[in-house]
Design an enzyme around this catalytic site. Structure first.
Site, PDB file in Angstrom:
ATOM      1  N   LYS A 173      -9.597   4.728   5.945  1.00 38.34           N
ATOM      2  CA  LYS A 173      -9.224   3.351   5.610  1.00 38.34           C
ATOM      3  C   LYS A 173      -8.893   2.660   6.941  1.00 38.34           C
ATOM      4  O   LYS A 173      -7.837   2.040   7.103  1.00 38.34           O
ATOM      5  CB  LYS A 173      -8.017   3.382   4.647  1.00 38.34           C
ATOM      6  CG  LYS A 173      -7.642   2.061   4.030  1.00 38.34           C
ATOM      7  CD  LYS A 173      -8.519   1.648   2.882  1.00 38.34           C
ATOM      8  CE  LYS A 173      -8.179   0.253   2.399  1.00 38.34           C
ATOM      9  NZ  LYS A 173      -9.106  -0.248   1.376  1.00 38.34           N
ATOM     10  N   ASP A 230      -6.248  15.108  -0.786  1.00 41.34           N
ATOM     11  CA  ASP A 230      -5.558  15.613  -1.974  1.00 41.34           C
ATOM     12  C   ASP A 230      -6.079  14.904  -3.223  1.00 41.34           C
ATOM     13  O   ASP A 230      -6.455  15.529  -4.216  1.00 41.34           O
ATOM     14  CB  ASP A 230      -4.054  15.358  -1.795  1.00 41.34           C
ATOM     15  CG  ASP A 230      -3.244  15.884  -2.960  1.00 41.34           C
ATOM     16  OD1 ASP A 230      -3.509  17.020  -3.381  1.00 41.34           O
ATOM     17  OD2 ASP A 230      -2.363  15.157  -3.443  1.00 41.34           O
TER      18      ASP A 230
END
Ligand code: NAD
Length: 334
Positions: A173, A230
Site C-alpha cells: 500500500k 495474515d
C-alpha cells in the site's frame, strides 16, 4: 535406525491432539525414518508450567530443528501472549509459507487455484508495539526494515525458483504508506533483479483482494509484509475450501515449524470429527523440507486419491466420516 531425524511434536489444544494423532499414524505407515519427541504448548498446559510456551519445548525445537504443531488457543484482548507468536519470535521463524491449492471434489467457486502466500513473520503492525499515549489515544507502530524485507523477498524468489513457479507478486500500500511499504517494495525490486527468469509485479493490497476473489488463478507467488500476509492467507484459504484443508509452515534459518493454519475448533473438539487434512498436508511440506520427496509424494497422492473418490469426507466439507475413518482411508490409499 541410521539417519533417523527427530521431529518435535506439539499437539496443542482443542482438536490439536486428534488431528496430530491422525497425521502421525500416516507418517508411521509411510515408514519414514523419523523419531517423534512430544512436547507441550498451549492454554491447556498453563496450569502445569505457568506458561503456554514452556522453555523445554522451545529448547527441544531448537535441538531438533523441526516441529509439527497442532493449533494452540489464545485469549482475545488480554491473558498470556500467543504461544504461536512466542514460538516465531524465539526461533526467528521469519517466513510463513502457505500453499493454496484446489482440492479435488471440494466444490468452491474456482478450480485450478495453485498459489503460494509468503508472509514476513517478524515485524510490521504484528510486532504488537502498542502503547497508550493519553487515555483514549492508542499508538500502534508499524516497523519495516530493509533487513527483514530483503530476507523475505529472497525467500519468496528462491521458493519460486526451486518450485518452478513463474511469477512473484509483491503486495503493498505504498501509495499511502510511502516510506514503510515503499522500503518493502524497494527490497523486493532489488532481489527480483537477481531472478531474471521470474516475472515480478506489484499490486496494491485492496486491488489484490478484489482480483483474488474475481480470478485467483492468475496469481502464483504472493509476497507480503506481516499484517497484509495474515489477512491474505485466510482469504486465499477460503478460495479452496477453508482452513480445514490448507497447510502451513513457519521457516527460519535453522528451524522450521509445520502447522495447520486453522484454530483449535473448540466447537468440535473431543468429538472425533475434525478434518486432519490441513495438518497432514503440513506434514507433506515437512517431508519435502526434509528431502523425503518420495514419501511426500506418496502421502500427498493418497490424500488427493481419497478426495477424488469423494466417498470418505469429514463433516466440514459435507461428509459424515470421522477423523479415524478418514485417516484409515488415507492409509489404505498409500
Ligand atoms: P477455528 O479455526 O478454531 O474454527 C473456525 C471454524 O472452523 C469452527 O467452526 C471449527 O469447527 C472449524 N474448523 C477449524 N478447523 C477445523 C478442522 N480441522 N476440521 C473441521 N472443522 C474445523 O477458529 P477460531 O474459532 O477463530 O479459533 C479458536 C481458537 O484457535 C482461538 O483460541 C484462536 O486463537 C486459536 N487459533 C490458533 C491458531 C494456531 O494455533 N495456529 C490459528 C488460528 C486460531
Amino acid at each position: 535406525m541410521a539417519n533417523t531425524r527427530t521431529v518435535t511434536i506439539i499437539n496443542g489444544d482443542g482438536i490439536g491432539p486428534e488431528v496430530m494423532a491422525a497425521t502421525v499414524r500416516v507418517l508411521e505407515a509411510l515408514k519414514v525414518p523419523l523419531d517423534f519427541e512430544y512436547k507441550d504448548a498451549g492454554t491447556e498446559v498453563v496450569a502445569k508450567y505457568g506458561t503456554n510456551l514452556p522453555h523445554e519445548t522451545v529448547e527441544a525445537v531448537l535441538r531438533s530443528g523441526i516441529a509439527l504443531k497442532g493449533p494452540t488457543g489464545t485469549v482475545v484482548g488480554g491473558g498470556l501472549p500467543s504461544a504461536n507468536v512466542g514460538l516465531r519470535k524465539r526461533l526467528d521463524l521469519y517466513s510463513s509459507l502457505r500453499p493454496v491449492k484446489s482440492v479435488p471434489n471440494v466444490k468452491t467457486r474456482y478450480e485450478n487455484v495453485d498459489l503460494v502466500v509468503v508472509r514476513e513473520n517478524t515485524e510490521s503492525l504484528y510486532a504488537g508495539l502498542e502503547h497508550i499515549i493519553v487515555p483514549g489515544v492508542v499508538e500502534s507502530l508499524k516497523i519495516i526494515t530493509e533487513k527483514a524485507s530483503t530476507r523475505i523477498a529472497r525467500f519468496a524468489f528462491e521458493h519460486a525458483r526451486k518450485h518452478g513457479r513463474k511469477k512473484v507478486t509483491a503486495v503493498h500500500k505504498a501509495n499511502i504508506m510511502k516510506l514503510s511499504d515503499g522500503l518493502f517494495l524497494d527490497c523486493c525490486r532489488k532481489v527480483g533483479r537477481e531472478f531474471p527468469e521470474i516475472t515480478y509485479e506489484e499490486v496494491i493490497i485492496d486491488n489484490l483482494c478484489m482480483q483474488l476473489v474475481k480470478d485467483p488463478t492468475r496469481f502464483d507467488v504472493l509476497v507480503a509484509e506481516n499484517f497484509y500476509g495474515d489477512v491474505l492467507s485466510d482469504l486465499c484459504a477460503g478460495l479452496v475450501g477453508g482452513l480445514g484443508v490448507v497447510p502451513g509452515a513457519n521457516i527460519g534459518e535453522r528451524t522450521a515449524v509445520f502447522e495447520a493454519v486453522h484454530g483449535t475448533a473448540p466447537d468440535i473438539a473431543g468429538k472425533g470429527i475434525a478434518n486432519p487434512t490441513a495438518l497432514m498436508m503440513s506434514a507433506v511440506m515437512m517431508l519435502d523440507y526434509l528431502e523425503h520427496t518420495e514419501a511426500a509424494r506418496r502421502m500427498e497422492s493418497a490424500i488427493w486419491k481419497v478426495y477424488s473418490s469423494g466417498e470418505v469426507r469429514t463433516g466440514d466439507i459435507g461428509g459424515k466420516a470421522t477423523t479415524r475413518e478418514f485417516t484409515d482411508a488415507i492409509i489404505a490409499a498409500l
